[in-house]
Motif scaffolding. Sequence first.
Motif, mmCIF file in Angstrom:
data_model
loop_
_atom_site.group_PDB
_atom_site.id
_atom_site.type_symbol
_atom_site.label_atom_id
_atom_site.label_comp_id
_atom_site.label_asym_id
_atom_site.label_seq_id
_atom_site.Cartn_x
_atom_site.Cartn_y
_atom_site.Cartn_z
ATOM 1 N N ALA A 38 0.430 -1.154 -0.056
ATOM 2 C CA ALA A 38 -0.021 0.001 0.007
ATOM 3 C C ALA A 38 0.940 1.220 -0.044
ATOM 4 O O ALA A 38 0.517 2.043 -0.682
ATOM 5 C CB ALA A 38 -0.535 0.050 1.270
ATOM 6 N N LEU A 39 1.359 0.727 1.160
ATOM 7 C CA LEU A 39 2.699 1.774 0.716
ATOM 8 C C LEU A 39 3.630 2.841 -0.720
ATOM 9 O O LEU A 39 3.653 3.712 -1.068
ATOM 10 C CB LEU A 39 3.645 2.614 1.795
ATOM 11 C CG LEU A 39 4.677 3.372 1.838
ATOM 12 C CD1 LEU A 39 4.340 4.980 2.423
ATOM 13 C CD2 LEU A 39 6.286 3.344 2.926
ATOM 14 N N LEU A 40 3.722 1.251 -1.047
ATOM 15 C CA LEU A 40 4.773 1.620 -2.551
ATOM 16 C C LEU A 40 4.068 1.769 -3.253
ATOM 17 O O LEU A 40 4.301 2.982 -4.265
ATOM 18 C CB LEU A 40 5.309 -0.088 -2.321
ATOM 19 C CG LEU A 40 6.480 -0.283 -2.188
ATOM 20 C CD1 LEU A 40 6.885 -1.639 -1.833
ATOM 21 C CD2 LEU A 40 7.640 1.400 -1.899
ATOM 22 N N ASP A 41 2.231 1.315 -3.786
ATOM 23 C CA ASP A 41 1.685 2.168 -4.572
ATOM 24 C C ASP A 41 1.447 3.702 -4.443
ATOM 25 O O ASP A 41 1.160 3.745 -5.042
ATOM 26 C CB ASP A 41 0.116 1.401 -4.837
ATOM 27 C CG ASP A 41 0.169 0.042 -4.711
ATOM 28 O OD1 ASP A 41 0.998 -0.731 -5.182
ATOM 29 O OD2 ASP A 41 -0.236 -0.819 -4.371
ATOM 30 N N HIS A 42 1.172 3.533 -3.044
ATOM 31 C CA HIS A 42 0.912 5.354 -2.314
ATOM 32 C C HIS A 42 2.366 6.826 -3.360
ATOM 33 O O HIS A 42 1.722 7.683 -3.521
ATOM 34 C CB HIS A 42 0.929 6.051 -1.336
ATOM 35 C CG HIS A 42 1.091 7.287 -0.850
ATOM 36 N ND1 HIS A 42 0.219 7.637 -0.248
ATOM 37 C CD2 HIS A 42 1.783 7.779 -0.069
ATOM 38 C CE1 HIS A 42 0.105 8.972 -0.524
ATOM 39 N NE2 HIS A 42 1.475 8.877 0.186
ATOM 40 N N LEU A 43 3.405 5.942 -3.382
ATOM 41 C CA LEU A 43 4.649 6.213 -3.573
ATOM 42 C C LEU A 43 4.763 6.705 -5.077
ATOM 43 O O LEU A 43 5.621 7.142 -5.890
ATOM 44 C CB LEU A 43 5.595 5.556 -3.006
ATOM 45 C CG LEU A 43 6.039 6.488 -1.376
ATOM 46 C CD1 LEU A 43 7.016 5.327 -0.897
ATOM 47 C CD2 LEU A 43 5.892 7.915 -0.885
ATOM 48 N N LYS A 44 3.589 4.917 -5.701
ATOM 49 C CA LYS A 44 4.132 5.391 -7.507
ATOM 50 C C LYS A 44 5.293 4.562 -7.689
ATOM 51 O O LYS A 44 5.929 4.848 -8.332
ATOM 52 C CB LYS A 44 3.355 6.224 -7.913
ATOM 53 C CG LYS A 44 2.515 7.362 -8.204
ATOM 54 C CD LYS A 44 2.109 8.181 -8.826
ATOM 55 C CE LYS A 44 1.493 9.095 -8.884
ATOM 56 N NZ LYS A 44 0.197 8.921 -7.809
ATOM 57 N N ILE A 45 5.983 3.427 -6.627
ATOM 58 C CA ILE A 45 6.292 2.830 -7.055
ATOM 59 C C ILE A 45 5.919 1.484 -7.511
ATOM 60 O O ILE A 45 5.750 0.714 -6.345
ATOM 61 C CB ILE A 45 7.932 2.696 -5.723
ATOM 62 C CG1 ILE A 45 8.043 3.742 -5.204
ATOM 63 C CG2 ILE A 45 8.727 1.304 -6.307
ATOM 64 C CD1 ILE A 45 9.264 4.176 -3.936
ATOM 65 N N ASP A 46 6.353 0.838 -8.925
ATOM 66 C CA ASP A 46 5.918 0.274 -9.296
ATOM 67 C C ASP A 46 7.024 -1.650 -9.139
ATOM 68 O O ASP A 46 6.907 -2.286 -8.720
ATOM 69 C CB ASP A 46 5.101 -0.021 -10.407
ATOM 70 C CG ASP A 46 4.747 -0.715 -11.075
ATOM 71 O OD1 ASP A 46 3.601 -1.302 -10.782
ATOM 72 O OD2 ASP A 46 5.615 -1.730 -12.519
ATOM 73 N N ARG A 47 7.727 -1.346 -9.405
ATOM 74 C CA ARG A 47 9.051 -1.816 -9.344
ATOM 75 C C ARG A 47 10.736 -1.314 -8.380
ATOM 76 O O ARG A 47 10.739 -0.623 -8.324
ATOM 77 C CB ARG A 47 9.698 -2.386 -11.021
ATOM 78 C CG ARG A 47 10.881 -3.274 -10.898
ATOM 79 C CD ARG A 47 10.768 -3.646 -12.902
ATOM 80 N NE ARG A 47 12.197 -4.864 -12.600
ATOM 81 C CZ ARG A 47 11.610 -6.031 -12.860
ATOM 82 N NH1 ARG A 47 10.152 -6.663 -12.346
ATOM 83 N NH2 ARG A 47 12.228 -7.464 -12.919
ATOM 84 N N PHE A 48 10.754 -2.828 -7.277
ATOM 85 C CA PHE A 48 11.685 -2.604 -6.739
ATOM 86 C C PHE A 48 12.375 -3.366 -5.863
ATOM 87 O O PHE A 48 12.315 -4.550 -6.811
ATOM 88 C CB PHE A 48 10.870 -1.133 -5.351
ATOM 89 C CG PHE A 48 9.915 -2.650 -5.125
ATOM 90 C CD1 PHE A 48 9.265 -3.436 -4.280
ATOM 91 C CD2 PHE A 48 8.410 -2.485 -5.628
ATOM 92 C CE1 PHE A 48 8.808 -4.816 -4.221
ATOM 93 C CE2 PHE A 48 7.584 -2.852 -5.257
ATOM 94 C CZ PHE A 48 7.175 -4.424 -4.558
ATOM 95 N N VAL A 49 13.715 -3.279 -5.662
ATOM 96 C CA VAL A 49 14.465 -4.409 -4.752
ATOM 97 C C VAL A 49 14.103 -4.376 -2.727
ATOM 98 O O VAL A 49 13.647 -3.622 -2.550
ATOM 99 C CB VAL A 49 16.249 -4.206 -5.162
ATOM 100 C CG1 VAL A 49 16.409 -4.723 -3.936
ATOM 101 C CG2 VAL A 49 16.099 -3.906 -6.596
ATOM 102 N N LEU A 50 13.757 -5.748 -2.893
ATOM 103 C CA LEU A 50 13.478 -5.779 -1.008
ATOM 104 C C LEU A 50 14.679 -5.908 -0.814
ATOM 105 O O LEU A 50 14.989 -7.110 -0.907
ATOM 106 C CB LEU A 50 12.447 -6.849 -1.257
ATOM 107 C CG LEU A 50 10.678 -6.147 -1.239
ATOM 108 C CD1 LEU A 50 9.702 -6.716 -1.900
ATOM 109 C CD2 LEU A 50 10.520 -5.094 -0.735
ATOM 110 N N VAL A 51 14.351 -5.798 0.799
ATOM 111 C CA VAL A 51 15.654 -5.757 1.327
ATOM 112 C C VAL A 51 14.824 -6.173 2.699
ATOM 113 O O VAL A 51 15.048 -5.288 3.398
ATOM 114 C CB VAL A 51 16.806 -5.368 1.719
ATOM 115 C CG1 VAL A 51 17.730 -5.151 2.562
ATOM 116 C CG2 VAL A 51 17.557 -4.442 -0.110
#
Length: 259
Positions: A80-93
């Motif tokens: 939900a946070l990443l959608d809010h920030l409009k981040i579609d693709r990412f590296v997860l740590v």
Amino acid sequence: MPQLDVDGAALTYDDEGPRDGDGVPLVFVHGWTANRHRWDHQMEHFAQKRRVVRLDLRGHGDSDGAGARRIEELAADVLALLDHLKIDRFVLVGHSMGGMISQTIALAHPERVERLVLVNSISRMTYSRGRGLLMAASTLVPFKLFVATNIQRAFAPGYPREEIREYIRGSSATPREVVMTCYGAMRAFDVLDRVGEIRIPTLLVHGYHDIQLPVSQMLRMAKAYPDAVVRIVDAGHELPVEKPEELTTVLDGFLTGRG
């Protein structure tokens, strides 16, 4: 500190670094009773060249809200946070419980995760006899003593006691309901039979002296991953703060293809 309201919880987060930096954003997820500041060293390093996001999970750190009964609920908060920030693709740590959350996201949305990094984490919660007895006794001892014992065990022998006391104080601030509910969520977590589906580059970093989630359990998980790199570090369970520079170096090498 920006916050986002998600399903009855106000999630505190940091979003730093250049939007047009090197590579997709890095997303750091902390563990049980911890907070986003476990990643201070990595945040300072990587935000110089790329976008970096970290958050306090619900009920932890500067975020409020009740504890989650399933790891999937915490994964939904992160998404939900990443959608809010409009981040579609990412590296997860993800560290410890954060690694469980990260695996859950990678299994549900593989198209969004470019790379996966699991720090002192596992795919199936299994307890040693000592750990099982400690958790069974959790309802019989004062809550602060229970938390203090868990945090003390998380560090490798020889780590400065005064620093450990600081982490104990921070973890003790996490509400009991959140601590025990999230413990139940971790206890039920089991994706070991599914991690073979995660066909993205994966880095497994673990502290050699980790007695919370022993190296043997991580290696069992590593065998199931089709494309995993394993690094063992001279540290305990709290690798991000015990050996922050070494973790940053290992992570940097993995992201740039140098290690």
